[in-house]
Design a protein around this motif. Sequence first.
Motif, PDB file in Angstrom:
ATOM      1  N   GLY A 129      74.629  27.354  88.406  1.00 18.07           N
ATOM      2  CA  GLY A 129      73.710  26.716  89.344  1.00 18.07           C
ATOM      3  C   GLY A 129      72.344  26.479  88.737  1.00 18.07           C
ATOM      4  N   ILE A 130      71.747  27.555  88.253  1.00 21.33           N
ATOM      5  CA  ILE A 130      70.389  27.461  87.705  1.00 21.33           C
ATOM      6  C   ILE A 130      70.380  26.627  86.421  1.00 21.33           C
ATOM      7  CG2 ILE A 130      70.542  29.635  86.409  1.00 21.33           C
ATOM      8  CD1 ILE A 130      67.633  30.166  87.314  1.00 21.33           C
ATOM      9  N   VAL A 131      71.474  26.719  85.651  1.00 21.36           N
ATOM     10  CA  VAL A 131      71.550  25.945  84.400  1.00 21.36           C
ATOM     11  C   VAL A 131      71.637  24.452  84.717  1.00 21.36           C
ATOM     12  CG1 VAL A 131      72.796  25.667  82.234  1.00 21.36           C
ATOM     13  CG2 VAL A 131      72.698  27.901  83.299  1.00 21.36           C
ATOM     14  N   SER A 132      72.434  24.112  85.748  1.00 18.79           N
ATOM     15  CA  SER A 132      72.545  22.699  86.137  1.00 18.79           C
ATOM     16  C   SER A 132      71.199  22.161  86.600  1.00 18.79           C
ATOM     17  CB  SER A 132      73.547  22.542  87.280  1.00 18.79           C
ATOM     18  OG  SER A 132      74.794  22.997  86.884  1.00 18.79           O
ATOM     19  N   ASP A 133      70.476  22.990  87.350  1.00 18.62           N
ATOM     20  CA  ASP A 133      69.164  22.543  87.820  1.00 18.62           C
ATOM     21  C   ASP A 133      68.236  22.252  86.650  1.00 18.62           C
ATOM     22  OD1 ASP A 133      70.089  22.860  90.367  1.00 18.62           O
ATOM     23  OD2 ASP A 133      69.166  24.826  90.681  1.00 18.62           O
TER      24      ASP A 133
END
Lengths: 155, 184
Positions: A129-133
């Motif tokens: 999630g955070i990596v995609s953001d």
Amino acid sequence: MSRFRKKRGKASPAIQTASLPDIIFMLLFFFMVVTVLRDAELIVEVRTPEATELSSLERKSLVNYIYIGRPFERHQHLYGTSPRIQMGDAIRGLEHIPLFIGEHRLRVPENQIPAITTSLRVDKTVTMGIVSDVKTELRKAEQYKVNYSARPRID
Amino acid sequence: MARKSARERMTNEINAGAMADIAFLLLIFFLVTTTIVEDRGILVRLPPWSDDPPEIEQLNERNVFSILVNAQDQLLVRGEPANIDDLRERAKEFILNPERRSDLSESPDKAIISLKNDRGTSYEMYLEVYNEIMGAYNELRDEAARASFGSSYEDLDINQRSEIRTQIPMILSEAEPTDFGEEG
């Protein structure tokens, strides 16, 4: 009697230390060449995953680092335990990414700007999630060259 | 004359005994303040961002190798559960399609790898999948390089490399992740 005297005469003189500085200097230069100065103190814990298809990054001046991981225990009272993003030497929000990339672009000659690489040093336990953001923000900031930092796998 | 002349004193050698100490000090300083260069990784190129939703392109299903990873790090390859250890071989077979099967890609330059994960997928799994896909392409390019130029892909010059790359382009499309299992 003469036997004793003979032995004493053979005793070796003090060890030559004149070349010691040279040896030490050689070691010194070796370490200076193979190492880089620590650029930021890590607030988040990053254990990069393992991979086989690795390429190495050249030109340190064209690389910037974004760290994603869980804060170390001594920082948890400030930043909590869920994954956070570190840029430079501070924990920052997603909205800081364009500024961070822009700052790096200012420090680089104009013709080398397309060669700037962002190295994502992400802890392997972090979820996507955070990596995609972060990836979305990088794309919005037109920073397309990205390196997923990883360690070589030893079988 | 008991005193030495000025000239005689000048020719005295410099005492180099402390040089080692100075060098040691520097050495220890560098040892402490530095880290060994270990920045290696998987180099990728992200696609440009556009605010409009992407155009829906009708693709021949046989040319798409879809990989889905869920929040439990389980793989779904072309609609069936799969194992990460088989992924590289399956991807290679799909891209090259040596037996001209009708359910695999028409040709390597038409093959599209589609990757979709969940926001709860672990980064380790994501990178492992990515690594396998990269590995499949690297192996295929290497084989092609050996077949047409007789040396490994690494040793080719730029023109030869780009020729191989047009033969076997790496087309990887990453969809926006689904949001089912992100940790709180």
